[in-house]
Design a protein around this motif. Structure first.
Motif, PDB file in Angstrom:
ATOM      1  N   UNK A 271     -18.505 -17.738  41.768  1.00 59.02           N
ATOM      2  CA  UNK A 271     -17.774 -17.749  43.028  1.00 59.02           C
ATOM      3  C   UNK A 271     -18.083 -19.018  43.822  1.00 59.02           C
ATOM      4  N   UNK A 272     -19.371 -19.404  43.865  1.00 59.25           N
ATOM      5  CA  UNK A 272     -19.737 -20.628  44.582  1.00 59.25           C
ATOM      6  C   UNK A 272     -18.988 -21.808  43.967  1.00 59.25           C
ATOM      7  N   UNK A 273     -18.991 -21.865  42.639  1.00 62.52           N
ATOM      8  CA  UNK A 273     -18.296 -22.955  41.967  1.00 62.52           C
ATOM      9  C   UNK A 273     -16.828 -23.011  42.341  1.00 62.52           C
ATOM     10  N   UNK A 276     -16.347 -23.562  46.395  1.00 67.01           N
ATOM     11  CA  UNK A 276     -16.732 -24.871  46.895  1.00 67.01           C
ATOM     12  C   UNK A 276     -15.813 -25.960  46.377  1.00 67.01           C
ATOM     13  N   UNK A 277     -15.248 -25.729  45.195  1.00 65.31           N
ATOM     14  CA  UNK A 277     -14.331 -26.737  44.695  1.00 65.31           C
ATOM     15  C   UNK A 277     -13.066 -26.759  45.536  1.00 65.31           C
ATOM     16  N   UNK A 278     -12.730 -25.589  46.118  1.00 69.23           N
ATOM     17  CA  UNK A 278     -11.499 -25.525  46.897  1.00 69.23           C
ATOM     18  C   UNK A 278     -11.676 -25.903  48.350  1.00 69.23           C
ATOM     19  N   UNK A 279     -12.904 -25.980  48.843  1.00 71.90           N
ATOM     20  CA  UNK A 279     -13.127 -26.228  50.265  1.00 71.90           C
ATOM     21  C   UNK A 279     -13.416 -27.691  50.537  1.00 71.90           C
ATOM     22  N   UNK A 280     -13.165 -28.097  51.772  1.00 77.91           N
ATOM     23  CA  UNK A 280     -13.498 -29.469  52.123  1.00 77.91           C
ATOM     24  C   UNK A 280     -14.616 -29.490  53.145  1.00 77.91           C
TER      25      UNK A 280
END
Lengths: 583, 455
Positions: A271-273, A276-280
């Protein structure tokens, strides 16, 4: 040295014994068996040497060789770490996936960083220059946010004999040769090694003075954490430890986040992966993963590697600290690490102390938390390592050894509360049991950067919550109706504080991260409202129920959703509405 | 590996000690043949140059220091697997016990499995409709999740597990490719029979695989039963792309078996005598739920555990709760009020719910409604506490509405028939009926637009 081979004498789970190998050193890294599993020497008794193995030992045979490396358990430090995900002993999990598929096989030892990748290196030092330990000799744009500074290792200093021009180099290339004081020539590459159990040295510790702004109101307002500080988040299961850690990892204003999933769920790391890939990143507008490094040693991965994972994490943090970055580490959860210690200790048949934990638990915990700090680095930069450790107390009971010992070594305590979590009040940080010892250290910063009114306002908020809690004892016995009006008002305002300020919705666009300026306005509004209502109640004898009907309390509660983080001028309307209250 | 070792050096509990063995490997399986011709299986759990400690699965009764011949197989415990296992019943260590002969396998798998690489996991998002409002509405089960049922002795957890197993539907595909793996550890024969006959009645048996270790079967086997079950589940999910629901009961017996073995090995105990590695051991089971990239299958786990003395802080439920992604807690008081399923709403939780509900997966009002139900029901508890002190008559008007809401909520929302299968839409309709009992101003977790639409 490496031709000296010892042979396996005994195996008990992750603990392997070797006989007659006097050359093996404490904490030395060794390769165990035909599959060359990674292990570490943890005890030497007479002619037998005890090794903990970081991988599953099923199928290992007696008499298989144990190879010495002559060096302690180390990690590779170099460009390409950020944005990646590693296991507890710094093996990149993506590479492992390419090697062995969806399930992790044994005996794989891929390099932590891609040794063949060409990096654009800008050399900043010159031939003949005197360089100190950790001196920066070049720069690499590691990700869109982070510039990796090519440093000398902490144990090398001298004169630069040779240095390459700027250009593209791999981690295998020697880019610089340094002649040390005793005439030795040291080759410097883009990568260096450092033993995980030895703190990287620094010049000196600086006093704590800058907060780690997290955008989470209950933390920033009530229990602030400082850069270089330490915090503990204890909480029973389901109280939102992981959620809180994720929020901090997403929004805190550190330059680099190292998230250690130590003995926790596999899906959480996934989930973190994904998240975090989708957030800025709010500061740079770049993907969050470009400033994040993950260490995942999930609960079903080998227990010895779990023990090593937090040391791996903090060593990586110190490396980036030495470049002058502010690094925050989230360790979720230190209890699992303590349990790993207990498990290994049990296999060694050591005398247990409390609840089966080894007697050295407190000293290990303090060693770990002492590696946090705001320092002047050997190369003159300023950097910090902030440590936030989640604790999973057995049965939610804070009196157990891990929580108690962690409390001794951390200065911020965010106690999560089951009953708040049951009522879905998140973050479920209990405002009565939590504390921060940094409030005074940070006062000058708040006065200068937010407002001189901030801390007095904060103290007033704390006072109201305290008063509410003692009033609630009465209410529980006889109901709220019998209280005098001014006390009813305290309850009402406390409700506004609880729902409007302390409760924060991680899934709401405006609420998931709130800048300090808005946080300050929010508490100001609440206190302004309190002042106005107090006058109404005292001077005009208006009952609180009547004020409630005006809907003003709900308006204030909804500020968190209604006022965007960048439209603080909308607060004027709220102040106006409060002024206009009339009955 | 044809060397045979005559006799044994030591015997204690389920452990035997062999001396002078050559080329043995840790964790490998040994075959022990008694003079009578009886064969037993054991596993090396400690090994050094001088001796090997072998744990005998079937127990050591009848074994003496002289009457055995031991052979090492050179392999860890492997299980033969093929799609044929569907519809079959096995004992606690994966040997067929339904009289239908051995399984013709297309793959042998190590029952210990290997840890799933977090990078290769797919984050679970698809909603599984169980037809039970308290679960679907408030602690939603997600495909690939591990969601245990915390129960106590004498509560209807078995009925609930059967109801979930037979009603479960994955939203996007209508019951296609759905299999049930059932692992029973130390349950009574009645319970094992109940599951078999219920699966038979509902026609689920031919898509089920059963692993049965009853309370009279050897304790050591019990520690292997869930591993066999999960290996079968992983095989079906990741080799045949099936959606597998694994029901494991009773985890408490499993942990007790671990404790028994640990103390016979003279290990240092931690809390309540359980071994220090209980957490890691349980994690090695629970973490075998999930989904991986490049495979459309999934393993969803519903472990059932009975909390000793209904104590949720007991090490077994406590450590379980730290590993699993939420929990469904059953409550004795509700059960005594004859409410089925007696799901205690407030401590029940599904951690994966937030990402698997809402417009895309269930209904658009689901997140807000469930949030509101939780907070309103938490308020009900406070009101009840107050009413027990000052009497119900003295409550304010709003508080009285909360009392009514609490009553109706337990009866109509939580309570439902043992074979009543409610769709998520029905569940949400009931929820709105209940929320209408409360004045609009009390519904602070629902956005004004949603209230406009539904209230």
């Amino acid at each position: 040295m490496t031709d000296r081979k010892a042979f396996i004498y005994g195996i008990n789970g992750p603990v392997v014994t070797v006989k007659n190998a006097p050359w093996l050193m404490m904490k030395e890294m060794v390769f165990v068996g035909d599959e060359r599993l990674i292990g570490e020497v943890i005890a030497i008794h007479g002619d037998s040497t005890i090794i903990q193995v970081y991988e599953e030992t099923s199928g290992v045979k007696i008499g298989e060789p144990v190879e010495t490396t002559g060096a302690p358990m180390s990690v590779t430090l170099g460009p390409g770490l950020i944005g990646n995900i590693f296991d507890g002993i710094e093996r990149p999990l993506r590479t492992i996936k390419d090697m062995s598929g969806a399930f992790i096989s044994r005996g794989l030892r891929p390099d932590a960083v891609d040794m063949d990748k060409k990096w654009e290196v800008k050399i900043t030092a010159q031939k003949g220059e005197e360089v100190t330990a950790c001196a920066v000799i070049g720069e690499i744009q590691e990700t869109s946010i982070i510039v990796n500074k090519v440093m000398l290792p902490p144990d090398v200093s001298g004169t630069i004999e040779e240095i390459v021009p700027s250009g593209s180099y791999t981690c295998k290339d020697v880019i610089c040769k340094v002649k040390t004081a005793d005439g030795e020539i040291k080759e410097i590459k883009l990568v260096q090694e450092w033993p995980i159990r030895t703190p990287r040295p620094n010049l000196k510790r600086e006093p704590i003075s800058v907060p780690l702004v997290t955008g989470q109101r209950v933390i920033d307002i009530l229990f602030p954490l400082a850069k270089g500080g330490t915090a503990a988040i204890p909480g029973g299961f389901g109280t939102g430890k992981t959620m809180t850690q994720h929020q901090l990892a997403k929004w805190s204003d550190a330059d680099i986040i190292i998230y250690i999933g130590c003995g926790e769920r596999g899906n959480e790391m996934t989930q973190v992966l994904e998240d975090f890939s989708g957030l800025t990143d709010p500061k740079s507008g770049q993907p969050l993963m470009n400033r994040t490094l993950l260490i995942a040693n999930t609960s079903n991965m080998p227990v010895a590697a779990r023990e090593a994972s937090i040391y791996t994490g903090i060593t990586l943090a110190e490396y980036y600290r030495d470049m002058g970055y502010h690094v925050a580490i989230m360790a979720d959860s230190t209890s699992r690490w303590a349990e790993a210690l207990r498990e290994i200790s049990g296999r060694l048949e050591e005398m247990p102390a409390e609840e089966g934990f080894p007697a050295y638990l407190p000293s290990r915990l303090s060693e770990f938390y002492e590696r946090a700090g705001y320092v002047k680095t050997l190369n003159g930069n300023e950097g910090s390592v902030t440590l936030i450790g989640a604790v999973s107390p057995q049965g939610g009971d804070f009196s157990e050894p891990v929580t108690q010992n962690t409390k001794r070594f951390t200065r911020c305590f965010w106690g999560l509360d089951k009953s708040l979590a049951y009522a879905r009040h998140y973050p479920a940080i209990n405002w009565l049991t939590s504390y921060s010892e940094y409030t005074d250290d940070l006062a000058p910063w708040y006065n200068e950067n937010v407002s001189e009114e901030f801390l007095p306002a904060r103290n007033e908020i704390v006072r109201i919550l305290r008063e509410e809690s003692s009033l609630m004892d009465i209410v529980k016995l006889i109901g709220a109706d019998v209280l005098p009006e001014d006390q009813k008002l305290v309850l009402e305002i406390a409700r506004v504080i609880r729902i409007g300020i302390l409760q924060q919705n991680a899934y709401h666009m405006n609420d998931t991260y709130v800048p300090l300026s808005k946080q300050f306005m929010m508490i100001k509004v609440v206190l302004y409202l309190y002042e106005k209502c107090r006058k109404l109640v005292a001077e005009e004898a208006i009952p609180v129920s009547l004020i409630r009907e005006s809907g003003i309390f709900e308006t204030v509660i909804k500020i968190k959703y209604d006022i965007e983080n960048d439209k603080l001028e909308k607060f004027d309307d709220i102040f106006e509405k409060i002024d206009e209250l009339e009955f | 590996m044809s060397i045979q070792y005559m006799g044994l050096q030591d015997l204690s509990g389920s452990l035997v000690v062999l001396e002078g063995i050559k080329g043995a490997s840790f964790d490998e399986i040994a075959e022990i043949t008694l003079d009578s011709g009886e064969k037993r299986t054991g596993r090396i759990i400690e090994l050094n140059e001088e001796f090997a400690v072998v744990q005998v699965f079937e127990g050591t009764q009848g074994i003496s220091l002289e009457n055995t011949v031991t052979k090492l197989t050179g392999k860890p415990l492997m299980m033969p697997l093929s799609k044929e296992i569907l519809g079959r019943t096995f004992d606690g260590i994966g040997r067929p016990m339904d009289g239908l002969g051995p399984v013709y396998y297309d793959k042998m798998m190590d029952i210990n499995g290997k840890p799933m690489n977090p990078v290769a996991r797919e984050y679970p998002r698809s909603f599984i409709q169980t037809g039970i409002s308290a679960i679907d509405g408030l602690a939603t089960l997600i495909k690939g999740q591990k969601l245990p049922i915390f129960s106590g002795n004498g509560m209807p957890h078995d009925n609930l597990a059967v109801q979930i197993a037979t009603q479960a539907r994955i939203a996007d595909e209508e019951g296609q490719n759905f299999a049930i793996v059932f692992g029973a550890m130390g349950v009574s024969h009645d319970v094992a029979n109940y599951f078999t006959s219920m699966f038979e009645q509902t026609g689920a048996l031919n898509r089920s695989v059963m692993f049965i270790n009853t309370s009279s079967d050897p304790v050591v086997e019990r520690t292997l039963t869930p591993r066999c079950a999960l290996t079968a589940a992983e095989y079906l999910a990741f080799e045949h792309n099936m959606h597998v629901l694994v029901i494991l009961t009773d985890i408490t017996s499993y942990c007790e078996a671990l404790r028994e073995i640990s103390s016979s090995k003279q290990e240092i105990p931690s809390r309540k005598g359980y071994p220090g590695y209980l957490y890691s051991d349980l994690a090695s089971l629970y973490e075998r739920a999930g989904m991986i990239e490049n495979s459309s299958g999934s393993v969803t786990q519903i472990p059932i555990l009975t909390m000793p003395n209904d104590d949720i802080t007991h090490p077994i439920p406590d450590l379980t709760g730290y590993i699993t992604e939420g929990q469904i807690v059953l409550d004795r008081a509700l059960s005594q009020k004859n409410i089925y399923p007696p799901v205690s709403v407030l401590p029940s939780l599904s951690r994966l719910m937030k990402d698997g509900i809402g417009e895309e997966y269930t209904t658009e009002d689901h997140p807000e409604v469930s949030n509101q139900l939780f907070s309103a029901y938490a308020k009900v508890q406070e009101t009840r506490a107050l009413a027990s002190v000052i009497g119900e008559d003295e409550l304010s008007e709003t508080d009285k509405l909360y009392m009514k809401f609490g009553q109706e909520f337990e009866n109509k929302f939580v309570g439902q028939g043992r074979s009543e299968n409610r769709s998520i839409v029905q569940t949400m309709d009931i929820a709105w009926d209940l929320l209408r009992i409360l004045p609009k101003s009390e519904l602070d977790r629902i956005s004004p637009e949603m209230l406009e639409k539904k209230y």
